[in-house]
Design an enzyme around this catalytic site. Structure first.
Site, short mmCIF file in Angstrom:
data_model
loop_
_atom_site.label_atom_id
_atom_site.label_comp_id
_atom_site.label_asym_id
_atom_site.label_seq_id
_atom_site.Cartn_x
_atom_site.Cartn_y
_atom_site.Cartn_z
N HIS A 78 5.74 39.62 0.94
CA HIS A 78 5.80 40.38 -0.30
C HIS A 78 6.89 39.83 -1.24
O HIS A 78 6.68 39.65 -2.43
CB HIS A 78 6.07 41.85 0.06
CG HIS A 78 6.10 42.78 -1.10
ND1 HIS A 78 6.58 44.06 -0.99
CD2 HIS A 78 5.71 42.63 -2.38
CE1 HIS A 78 6.49 44.66 -2.16
NE2 HIS A 78 5.97 43.82 -3.02
N GLU B 205 11.32 48.87 -4.41
CA GLU B 205 9.89 49.17 -4.43
C GLU B 205 9.48 49.80 -3.09
O GLU B 205 8.80 50.82 -3.04
CB GLU B 205 9.10 47.88 -4.68
CG GLU B 205 7.59 48.08 -4.73
CD GLU B 205 6.80 46.77 -4.79
OE1 GLU B 205 7.42 45.72 -5.07
OE2 GLU B 205 5.60 46.81 -4.54
N GLU C 66 5.72 36.69 -2.68
CA GLU C 66 4.76 36.96 -3.76
C GLU C 66 5.52 37.17 -5.08
O GLU C 66 5.13 36.65 -6.13
CB GLU C 66 3.92 38.19 -3.40
CG GLU C 66 2.98 38.66 -4.50
CD GLU C 66 3.08 40.16 -4.74
OE1 GLU C 66 3.59 40.54 -5.81
OE2 GLU C 66 2.68 40.95 -3.85
N HIS C 67 6.61 37.91 -5.03
CA HIS C 67 7.40 38.14 -6.24
C HIS C 67 8.12 36.87 -6.70
O HIS C 67 8.10 36.52 -7.88
CB HIS C 67 8.48 39.21 -5.99
CG HIS C 67 7.97 40.61 -6.05
ND1 HIS C 67 8.49 41.56 -6.90
CD2 HIS C 67 6.99 41.24 -5.35
CE1 HIS C 67 7.87 42.70 -6.72
NE2 HIS C 67 6.95 42.55 -5.78
ZN LIG Z 1 5.88 44.22 -5.15
#
Ligand SMILES: [Zn+2]
Length: 1018
Positions: A99, A200, A102-103
């Protein structure tokens, strides 16, 4: 913006939008030059398959040199083109590495060495979708656009980001996680964890539903990757190191592990050529990668597990509020038909008042409703069926699972009725004909898991064939019963989870986090402390350096069409029936019919305050309580059997000339196949005229519970929306109504209502609802809009007469003349002008500050506010997300309510964020923005949504917005100058405003001494 992808939602809702006229296979063969075995820019065409129902041709390709896979769906009649590049990613821990990668991937690349090309492109593009998803076994980067130049721009930026990212260690610190001293220059001050993904995921795990889901996965799949939280468990995120991130990228982001997808009417060869020339040419095949991405099947359990745990309760005071659920491991994703059957079985078991599990566990009041995660998760190697219940009393916890199993045993005895099975098949058939916007992205989401797991994509897409097989199978002896036995009753591979609310949950999480930080802190050498301080300083510098944004490709104002396209004005029939106006939108609808009946209420003393609070439940009860002719179960059955959907909802209609003026109404709507339109219209007639609120009034409690649960489940997920609604309620009457219908105020009302029901007051309540119904039928002004194929208009005109003849007609003309938009009245709910902090058991905050500006639809100011909001994001995004660590934040302007909003989402800050909102004004006033940024903001404002046929004509039918008004508004947007922005910001600054926070205890304390703030518990 970037969404962490938790679990696929609804199984059948995403597909399939059929595309206008069909072309036959023969014309396809004649027109098409591409053949199997052709080399298309280094890609070998392996399969070509027409998919008739959808009027699509599928091309399956493989890149010869690297083995990269490519699926292209050629849809000649759809201009909304979609693209994605995906990698199979298999994390071995819950540090969130997939994740965070991904960012970070989207934070700059070789060709685009700016700090944030993704957000840079959101401002330079007219995309209809841009995002990246991390799932439990994949990572996807995806977008869609109707503009060819824009599409190729995005393609370039996306591919350079994934294949050649910079992965700067400071971007890792910003997006993933870092430690910072509270006072960055003081190595003795408190050490704090920060980072976008870190916050998040703290937000994600504030949500009981997500806690339940991760616990379920952890226990159902103890031996493979699905037990890990690919999004990241905040406490484990703290252990992730920067080199792990680099390694993860080089391991998985390779062409030999990539899956390219495209959809739409732009040519395939253009894409393959671009991808080959600019990217794949530089890579060789990686033979080992398939071994790395292989996921082993979970070994089957010989006996089930039970897990008992705690969760943070949003409904703080309610003690009797446990969650109990069960998850079953079922078949394999490659058994397409078996998965299809399970999806139908799931609907039969769970959906609506006729389903046995609903009756046994929800109607019986053992629980207040399903946990939203309930359903079949079929996007993983071994699909699972999860059934969860919320609002369970402590003394009933032990009853839930035995009751569930009992009801399953009863089904084995009694079977399902053919009528119900056919109703569900009908629903699926009709959803295939529905044409929706965003089809390409939906299709990609639907097929990707099947494709990545080497199962048959064509079979997965051929719903018609599966329905046909299913129709034969279910009539055979005990087909469905055997599925229940095999996968549910006699399946030891299941996990039961019981979660009880715990007021101290978040404190304990916080304590644990503190302990971890303390441990890290005590081990820190002076040198390391210095490093942390250095990094904080470097990050501030890094965040100031935007690089030369000129390297990013751009859409220019001149690339955008000024004329609005496809504005649809419904056609009115010359003759009115019974004084009722009927309007038609002729469209290519695949023979579906959409019917909307709008009841507008007179402006004076029509409803009481109480009525207004009751209106949302009233609307639901209209459909869920039954009618004179049908009890509520029968009514549900009729709706499933003959319609695509039937819906009733309260509606606020604002004047396009003045936000102070508006009307209240109720919108009744339904859809069906043309062949069933008479039944659909009859159902609407029953609902509008013959609803019966008293016959099943005890059922009101279930409805109220259901609505209340939706609020409870929504607070943590869309906290910023609730904050916005509440903040704007004190600013104008329209917004006061909006809050009363769908805000925290409505949730509180429902909570109170549920208490009253404990003293069995449903009967009185049902009488109140009946009263509302009477008032509406006797006094409101009705009008009708039908969307259908042109050839069906005449038939429908005759059918609709049966409804209109029942509307009160003697004073329709009079009423119409009396109609005017209301600016003030006694029944408007009162909200005091103040700032409010709602305390919730969250570990992050949701913030909104709203300004009220009353401007007509066509005005220079409306256009300026729209552009201003986009422009402000240039300042807000880095401040709130990058520096502040919030997951999201920005400014928006909604013309129809007159509300300009600053907001933040999953935000660790509160007071600081409010200060940033205020600073935005100075930033604009000081002319800190460039001409290019202004142009980009204009381009953002000029993006028009892709409308599905059923949406066309609605803005005219409801709000009376004409094509000319739309064009004038668009012209205004084109002509905005710097001076207009400065005028708008002055007006905004002096407008009435209010702020609301949904946040945690710690932050609430900061507001105790703030003036004009009230702190409330929900
Ligand atoms: Zn995210």
């Amino acid at each position: 913006m970037l969404s962490f992808h938790l679990k696929k939602s609804n199984y059948f809702n995403k597909f399939f939008k059929n595309i206008l006229q069909k072309t036959s296979i023969s014309s396809f063969l004649a027109n098409n030059k591409l053949k199997i075995g052709n080399d298309l820019n280094g890609f070998l065409i392996e399969k070509i398959r027409p998919i008739d129902l959808l009027n699509i041709t599928l091309y399956e390709l493989k890149h010869k040199k690297t083995g990269a896979k490519y699926l292209h769906f050629d849809a000649k009649n759809d201009s909304e083109n979609a693209f994605s590049v995906s990698f199979r990613t298999v994390p071995h821990d819950s540090t969130g590495v997939a994740h965070i990668l991904e960012h970070t991937t989207l934070c700059g690349s070789q060709k685009f060495p700016v700090r944030d090309p993704f957000f840079g492109m959101t401002r330079r593009s007219v995309n209809t979708y841009m995002n990246a998803w991390t799932g439990s076994d994949f990572t996807s980067y995806l977008f869609s656009s109707e503009n060819e130049k824009d599409f190729m721009n995005l393609l370039d930026v996306y591919l350079d980001c994934v294949f050649n990212p910079k992965l700067h260690h400071l971007d890792f610190a910003q997006e993933g996680f870092r430690l910072e001293f509270e006072k960055t220059e003081n190595g003795k001050s408190i050490l704090l964890p920060k980072g976008v993904v870190y916050n998040e995921m703290k937000g994600v795990l504030s949500d009981p539903m997500n806690l339940f889901y991760y616990k379920m996965m952890e226990n159902l799949f103890p031996d493979n990757t699905y037990s890990k939280n690919s999004g990241g468990d905040p406490q484990e995120i703290l252990t992730l190191k920067y080199p792990d991130l680099k390694n993860f990228h080089s391991e998985y982001y390779h062409p030999s592990n990539s899956f390219f997808f495209s959809y739409g009417n732009f040519p395939l060869s253009q894409k393959t050529e671009f991808i080959q020339k600019n990217y794949l040419i530089n890579f060789n095949r990686n033979e080992k990668i398939s071994q790395k991405t292989k996921i082993n099947f979970q070994k089957k359990f010989s006996k089930p597990k039970t897990i008992r745990t705690k969760y943070p309760n949003v409904n703080l005071k309610e003690k009797n509020n446990s969650i109990v659920g069960i998850g079953f491991l079922t078949t394999e994703i490659s058994n397409i038909f078996e998965v299809f059957s399970l999806a139908i079985l799931q609907k039969l078991l769970l959906d609506g008042p006729n389903s046995p599990i609903y009756q046994a566990l929800i109607e019986s009041e053992l629980s207040s409703g399903y946990l939203p995660i309930t359903g079949l998760e079929d996007s993983i190697l071994q699909p699972i069926l999860v059934i969860g219940f919320q609002g369970v009393k402590k003394e009933d916890i032990h009853k839930i699972i035995p009751t569930l199993f009992n009801s399953l045993k009863n089904i084995i005895k009694n079977g399902f009725s053919k009528e119900r099975i056919e109703s569900i098949l009908h629903k699926i058939e009709i959803s295939q004909l529905e044409r929706r916007s965003g089809f390409g992205i939906g299709l990609m989401e639907y097929i990707l898991p099947v494709w990545m797991n080497n199962a048959d994509v064509i079979q997965k897409m051929n719903i018609t064939e599966q329905i046909n097989i299913f129709r034969k199978k279910y009539q055979e002896e005990s087909y469905l019963e055997n599925l229940i036995e095999k996968y549910l009753l006699k399946n030891p591979h299941h996990v039961i989870i019981e979660m009880e609310p715990d007021e101290n949950f978040q404190n304990q999480v916080k304590q644990k986090e503190n302990d971890i930080i303390k441990k890290i802190e005590t081990k820190l050498t002076e040198e390391e402390k210095q490093k942390i301080q250095d990094q904080s300083r470097q990050l501030i510098e890094h965040q100031k350096d935007n690089g030369n944004q000129d390297c990013l490709p751009n859409i220019k104002l001149e690339d955008i069409q000024c004329e609005i396209k496809n504005h649809v004005i419904p056609i009115s029939q010359k003759e009115n029936f019974n004084n009722i106006k009927i309007e038609f939108v002729p469209e290519q609808t695949n023979s579906l019919v959409y019917c909307r009946i709008l009841a507008q209420f007179p402006h004076k003393s029509f409803f009481t305050q109480e009525d207004n609070f009751n209106l949302p439940i009233f609307s639901d009860s209209k459909i869920k309580l039954g009618t004179e002719k049908y009890d509520y179960k029968k009514l549900h059955q009729q709706i499933e059997r003959y319609t695509g959907f039937v819906n009733t909802s309260p509606i606020l209609i604002s004047s396009p000339f003045n936000n102070e003026k508006f009307q209240q109404g109720v919108l009744f709507s339904g859809s069906s196949l043309f062949s069933n339109s008479e039944q659909m219209i009859n159902i609407l007639k029953e609902i509008i005229h013959y609803s019966n609120f008293q016959k099943n009034s005890e059922h009101l409690k279930t409805i109220t519970n259901h609505n209340f649960n939706q609020f409870i489940n929504g607070f943590s997920y869309s906290g910023h929306r609730f904050a916005r609604r509440y903040a704007s309620a004190c600013l104008s009457p329209l917004n006061a109504f909006e809050e009363t219908y769908s805000g925290i105020t409505q949730a509180k009302f429902l909570k109170n209502q549920l208490k009253q029901f404990e003293n069995s007051k449903t009967l009185q309540f049902s009488k109140n609802l009946e009263n509302i119904s009477k008032k509406i039928n006797e006094k409101s002004l009705f009008k009708v809009l039908i969307t259908c194929e042109p050839k069906h208009i005449e038939t429908l005109e005759n059918q609709i007469k049966s409804i209109t003849s029942l509307f009160r007609n003697d004073q329709q003309e009079n009423l119409k003349n009396q109609y005017r938009f209301r600016s003030d009245s006694e029944d408007i709910p009162k909200f005091e002008l103040k700032n409010t902090f709602f305390k919730f058991p969250f570990n992050v905050n949701h913030i909104a500050k709203c300004y009220y500006v009353n401007q007509p639809y066509v005005s220079k100011f409306t256009a300026s506010f729209q552009v201003l909001s986009k422009l402000m994001n240039v300042f807000l995004h880095p401040e709130i997300r990058e520096k502040g660590g919030a997951y999201g934040g920005g400014a928006t302007y909604d013309f129809s309510s007159g509300i300009f909003t600053f907001y933040s989402y999953r935000d660790p800050q509160s007071i600081q964020t409010l200060k940033i909102f205020d600073k935005t004004f100075e930033w604009i006033k000081k002319n800190s923005f460039t001409d290019e940024e202004l142009n980009q903001a204009q381009i953002q404002s000029l993006k028009t949504p892709v409308l599905s046929p059923s949406d066309k004509g609605m803005s005219y039918f409801i709000n009376k917005i004409t094509g000319e008004m739309k064009q004038n508004k668009r012209d205004n947007l084109f002509s905005i100058q710097r001076k207009d922005i400065l005028d708008a910001v002055d007006l905004l600054f002096n407008s009435p405003n209010a702020s609301v926070i949904l946040g945690n205890d710690q932050n609430a304390k900061l507001f105790k001494s703030e003036k004009n703030w009230e702190i409330i518990e929900f």
